[in-house]
Every structure is written in C-alpha cells, then in structure tokens.
Design a protein around this motif. Structure first.
Motif, PDB file in Angstrom:
ATOM      1  N   TRP A  89       0.994  -1.178   0.062  1.00  0.00           N
ATOM      2  CA  TRP A  89       0.001   0.058   0.059  1.00  0.00           C
ATOM      3  C   TRP A  89       0.902   1.250  -0.007  1.00  0.00           C
ATOM      4  CZ3 TRP A  89      -3.212  -1.571   5.058  1.00  0.00           C
ATOM      5  CH2 TRP A  89      -3.857  -2.713   4.837  1.00  0.00           C
TER       6      TRP A  89
ATOM      7  N   SER B  22       3.000   1.764  -3.183  1.00  0.00           N
ATOM      8  CA  SER B  22       2.176   2.154  -4.350  1.00  0.00           C
ATOM      9  C   SER B  22       2.079   3.834  -4.211  1.00  0.00           C
ATOM     10  CB  SER B  22       0.873   1.595  -4.404  1.00  0.00           C
ATOM     11  OG  SER B  22       0.676   0.244  -4.240  1.00  0.00           O
ATOM     12  N   ALA B  23       1.860   4.201  -3.143  1.00  0.00           N
ATOM     13  CA  ALA B  23       1.430   5.789  -2.992  1.00  0.00           C
ATOM     14  C   ALA B  23       2.624   6.595  -2.625  1.00  0.00           C
ATOM     15  CB  ALA B  23       0.682   5.813  -1.768  1.00  0.00           C
TER      16      ALA B  23
ATOM     17  N   LEU C 218      -3.943   7.106  -2.633  1.00  0.00           N
ATOM     18  CA  LEU C 218      -4.348   6.237  -3.675  1.00  0.00           C
ATOM     19  C   LEU C 218      -5.850   6.559  -3.843  1.00  0.00           C
ATOM     20  CD1 LEU C 218      -2.928   2.980  -2.511  1.00  0.00           C
ATOM     21  CD2 LEU C 218      -2.357   4.346  -4.258  1.00  0.00           C
TER      22      LEU C 218
ATOM     23  N   ARG D 282      -5.466  10.094  -6.267  1.00  0.00           N
ATOM     24  CA  ARG D 282      -4.902   9.734  -7.559  1.00  0.00           C
ATOM     25  C   ARG D 282      -5.402   8.962  -8.507  1.00  0.00           C
ATOM     26  NH1 ARG D 282       1.408   9.192  -5.204  1.00  0.00           N
ATOM     27  NH2 ARG D 282       1.520  11.243  -4.232  1.00  0.00           N
ATOM     28  N   TYR D 283      -5.795   7.614  -7.919  1.00  0.00           N
ATOM     29  CA  TYR D 283      -6.499   6.852  -8.817  1.00  0.00           C
ATOM     30  C   TYR D 283      -7.718   6.225  -8.295  1.00  0.00           C
ATOM     31  CZ  TYR D 283      -1.293   6.655  -9.283  1.00  0.00           C
ATOM     32  OH  TYR D 283      -0.139   7.129  -9.458  1.00  0.00           O
TER      33      TYR D 283
ATOM     34  N   GLN E 190      -1.471  -1.099 -12.721  1.00  0.00           N
ATOM     35  CA  GLN E 190      -0.302  -0.797 -12.048  1.00  0.00           C
ATOM     36  C   GLN E 190       0.811  -1.229 -12.839  1.00  0.00           C
ATOM     37  OE1 GLN E 190      -0.783  -2.636  -8.177  1.00  0.00           O
ATOM     38  NE2 GLN E 190      -1.791  -1.042  -7.371  1.00  0.00           N
TER      39      GLN E 190
END
Length: 485
Positions: A110, A113-114, A396, A399-400, A482
């Motif tokens: 997590w 990813s960020a 997250l 952004r996504y 991703q």
C-alpha cells in the motif's frame, strides 16, 4: 519488465490491477506463482476470524491496567468508544486495501504504491519490528498468570528459561503451517473465552452497577491508560500480510474483519463489566493477571485454574498469529525485491522458514523489557507506521479513484479523509504521552530502517546478495492499472 498492452488496454486497465511477465507466465497483482503454494489449501473464513482475533486481542488478558490507570468507568467507556475511533477505521482500510492488493506484503505494498518503495520498506521495517516487540509480550503475560500457581517463574533464571522454552515451542507450531495455526486459533479462542461466560453467569447475584461508575479524573495515569487501550485494540492491518494465503480474499477478508470486530469488542467489554461489577474495585490490584484473582473470588479454585489455563492458551494463540503475520510479511517483501531472496524460502509445510527464524530471534532479544515498556515501544513504532498507512490510503483514493477495489469504503474521497482524522489525532495523543526512554529507543529503531534500505540496495548493486527481480512496484497509471519495473 514491461506492462503488456493491447488495443483495449484502457478498458482492461479498469479491471486488472497489474500484469507483468515472468518468462512465459502472466501474473496478476498479488498472485506470485509458487510451486509450493499454488496447490496448498488456503485459509477459510472461520480460521481467518480467529487469526484476526488473536492478531488484535486474544481475550481480556492484559486489559487490567486500564482499571488500574483510570478506574472502572473510563475503562468501560474506553472499550466502547475507542473501537469506533480506531478499530473500525483501521479494519475498514484493511478490508479495502487488502482486497485491492491481495498479496503477502500487505501494508508494505500500500505504502509503496502511494509513496514509493523507499517508504514501503520503512513501513515494513517499523511494522515488523512493532510486531516482534508485541510478540515479546505474550510469554511475559503467560508467566504473569502462571506465577500465582508456580511462583518459581516469577523472576530470575527460571523465568528466562521458561520464556525461551515457550518461544521455541510456539515457533515450531508456526513452522508446521498456517492452516494448522488457523484451526488452533479457533480452538484456543473458544477455550479462552468460555471461562468468562461461566464467570458471567456465576457473578449475576453479586453484580452492583454502582461500581461501574467509579471515576476520578484527577487520578488518571493517561500514559498507561491510552497505551493499554491502544495495544489491545490495534493491529487490524496485520492480517493483510497473510492475504496471499487466504481463500477468495476479495470476499473472505471483509467478512472476517466484520465478525472479528464484534468478537473483539465483546471479548473485552463483558469481562470488564463482570470484574468491576461483581467485586469491590481496588484499583491498585488491577494489574496483569488480576482476572485470575477475580475468578477465585467468584467461582473458587477450579474457576481460577480454568482461567489461568485459558490465559496461557490465549497467549499461545496471540504469539502464533502474530508470528505468522510477521514472517509472511518478510516473505512478501522478499517477493517484491525489498529483502534478499533467501527470505522467500518456504519450509515443506509452505511456511516462510527464514522469516520465522528472524521473528523468533527478535522476540528472544527483546524479552528483557518490562510489560509497560514493551507496550509503549511497540505502540510508538506502530503509530509511525499507521501515519504512512493513512497517507497511502488517502493518496491512492485521490490519485487513482478508478483503480479496481473489490471492497470499497463508502463516502468517496472526502469520507476517506474524514474517517482518518480521529485516529490520526489519537496517534498524536499516544505519541505525546510517550516517555523519554521509549522515544529514544523507538527513534533509534526508525533510524536503523532509514539506513538499512540504501545499504540493502548497495548490496544488491554489488551483487553481495541476491534479490528478486520480478515485482518491485513503481506506479499506477490513470486508468488504475499498476506498472512494475
């Protein structure tokens, strides 16, 4: 490695989290192929509920200090309100992020990813160390309950030998397999909670509700009170490091977390209600192991022995659940290239052999600390890790927003931000009440992690150690897919 694309990638990206090549094999996010694990039985809902129960709680053993610190009223209110402020948000985030990234690196992915792999490694280091410190508590709690019946384990060499012996035995249980650990957790959970059910029925004639109202705000040890509450109601995200071993995690994980929240809150509140209502409250007596004395008063020697046995079994359950989480986290980090490849080694039972050995060694090294120092130190590190986790969750979402989320917390991005505010404030309060000794020890531990990651990268560059090259996460594109290097 490259992200494979077709003419329809924009549409496919909304439904596929990530795809990368490994020779001729294609793997979706969180599904690292392994000849040892693909055909192994996965953890189902009931064992997962009790694994979460033991990651977080294990029953009311260890909550006695809240009464000692603040009296019965604040203790009861704490175990009703604190879950709403902390446990429920953390469990919801774990459900969303754990199903979004269903692999064994859990919260490490997590944050990676960020915020990038450097901070993902720091998250993994702080959470792993916090978990190992947490695990050092359980032999201590076990012996605290046992010492009234076996005074020899109250201190000195016999206590040290007993601590080491317990650690070795329980480590072997982890080695034998997660399925075994899960069903052992079910059996231990039922056995550990039953004496409180019996004690509850037997205490009904002696209950005096006026005892529950005892409170003195001018005589509260806030540091002990908050740290004990926090320790007993956190670690909901620890189960995320086992998601790769769970059967159908997209449905199983949220369901198991829901049932576990109910089980944990009831498992704390009602024993405290019984203990403070049926026996005159003397705060100075409410320390580790005091529930066994209450059992003696209410039911006699037989109930006391039963509760002591339940406490012993509960601490065994917490130990094996926490070690499973810690060791699988190391395996997941190795699969992502953050740790040397030898951390990926599994035993013939499918368990992370090197991860188990490292976690057990950490427990043995930390067993010299006192109960309060262990709780405070692990809480400090855990708080720092949760700050990264909350940031990753919100970033997250911002952004996504279209990235696939099999379980999604309602309320949108604004709701996600608002949900994280109360637990973030609570983190600040817990850190504020930390002692200087805990602060120094924790900051040294953090500094080690800040240096360790570039050192490992240097060792990889010099080829002193072999690292996995298949899975370090770098980014998520606008459609929610991703990318990996």
């Amino acid at each position: 490695m490259k992200l494979r694309t077709t003419a329809n990638t924009r549409q496919q990206a909304c439904f596929a989290m990530r795809e990368f090549t490994r020779g001729e094999e294609y793997v979706t996010i969180g599904e690292f192929p392994s000849s040892k694990t693909n055909h192994m039985k996965k953890v189902s809902v009931l064992p997962l509920v009790f694994l979460i129960f033991y990651e977080v709680s294990g029953g009311p053993f260890g909550v006695e200090d809240t009464v000692h610190a603040a009296g019965p009223l604040l203790s009861l209110l704490g175990f009703l309100l604190f879950p709403l402020i902390w446990s429920v948000p953390e469990a919801l985030i774990t459900a969303e992020m754990g199903t979004m990234f269903p692999e064994n690196s859990g919260y490490v992915v997590w944050v990676s990813s960020a915020l990038g792999p450097y901070w993902g490694f720091q998250q993994g280091w702080m959470k792993w160390l916090s978990g190992v410190i947490d695990n050092a508590l359980y032999p201590v709690l076990f012996l605290d309950y046992l010492k009234s019946a076996v005074p020899a384990v109250g201190g000195g060499l016999p206590r040290v030998l007993a601590t080491w012996g317990l650690t070795i035995i329980l480590t072997y249980l982890n080695y034998r397999g997660l399925i075994i650990v899960g069903w052992v957790a079910v059996a231990l959970g039922i056995f550990s909670l039953l004496p409180f059910v019996v004690m509850g029925f037997m205490s009904i004639p002696d209950i005096e509700p006026s005892r529950w109202l005892g409170a003195n705000l001018h005589d509260v040890d806030w540091n002990l009170y908050l740290n004990t509450l926090f320790w007993n109601l956190n670690y909901w995200d620890s189960i995320s490091t086992l998601v790769g071993e769970v059967e159908n995690p997209k449905k199983t994980l949220p369901k198991a977390l829901f049932y576990a929240v109910i089980l944990v809150v009831l498992g704390y509140f009602f024993p405290l209600l019984i203990g403070t209502g049926a026996v005159p409250v003397k705060r100075e007596l409410w320390t580790d192991g005091y529930f066994s004395e209450i059992a003696l008063i209410i039911g006699g020697v037989w109930l006391r022995w039963w509760l002591q046995a339940a406490a012993a079994m509960s601490n065994m359950g917490m130990f094996v659940a926490e070690m499973s989480s810690d060791s699988f986290q190391l395996l997941g980090m190795a699969e992502r290239g953050m740790l040397p490849e030898f951390f990926k080694i599994r035993s013939r039972h499918g368990t992370p052999l090197i991860g188990i050995l490292f976690s057990a060694s950490g427990v043995l090294l930390l067993s010299w600390l006192s109960f309060q120092e262990i709780v405070a130190a692990e809480n400090f590190l855990y708080c720092l890790g949760m700050i990264l986790e909350f940031n990753a969750f919100i970033l997250l979402r911002i952004r996504y927003p279209n990235a696939p989320r099999p379980y999604k917390i309602p309320g949108g991005t604004v709701g996600a931000v608002l949900m994280c505010i109360p637990p973030t404030i609570l983190i600040g309060v817990v850190l504020y009440f930390s002692t200087l000794k805990v602060l120094v020890i924790s900051l040294i531990a953090v500094a080690i992690g800040l240096v360790m990651q570039p050192c490992l990268k240097y060792a990889e560059k010099k080829r002193w150690m072999k690292f996995s090259q298949n899975s370090e996460l770098t980014d998520i594109n606008d459609e929610g897919s991703q990318l990996v290097t």
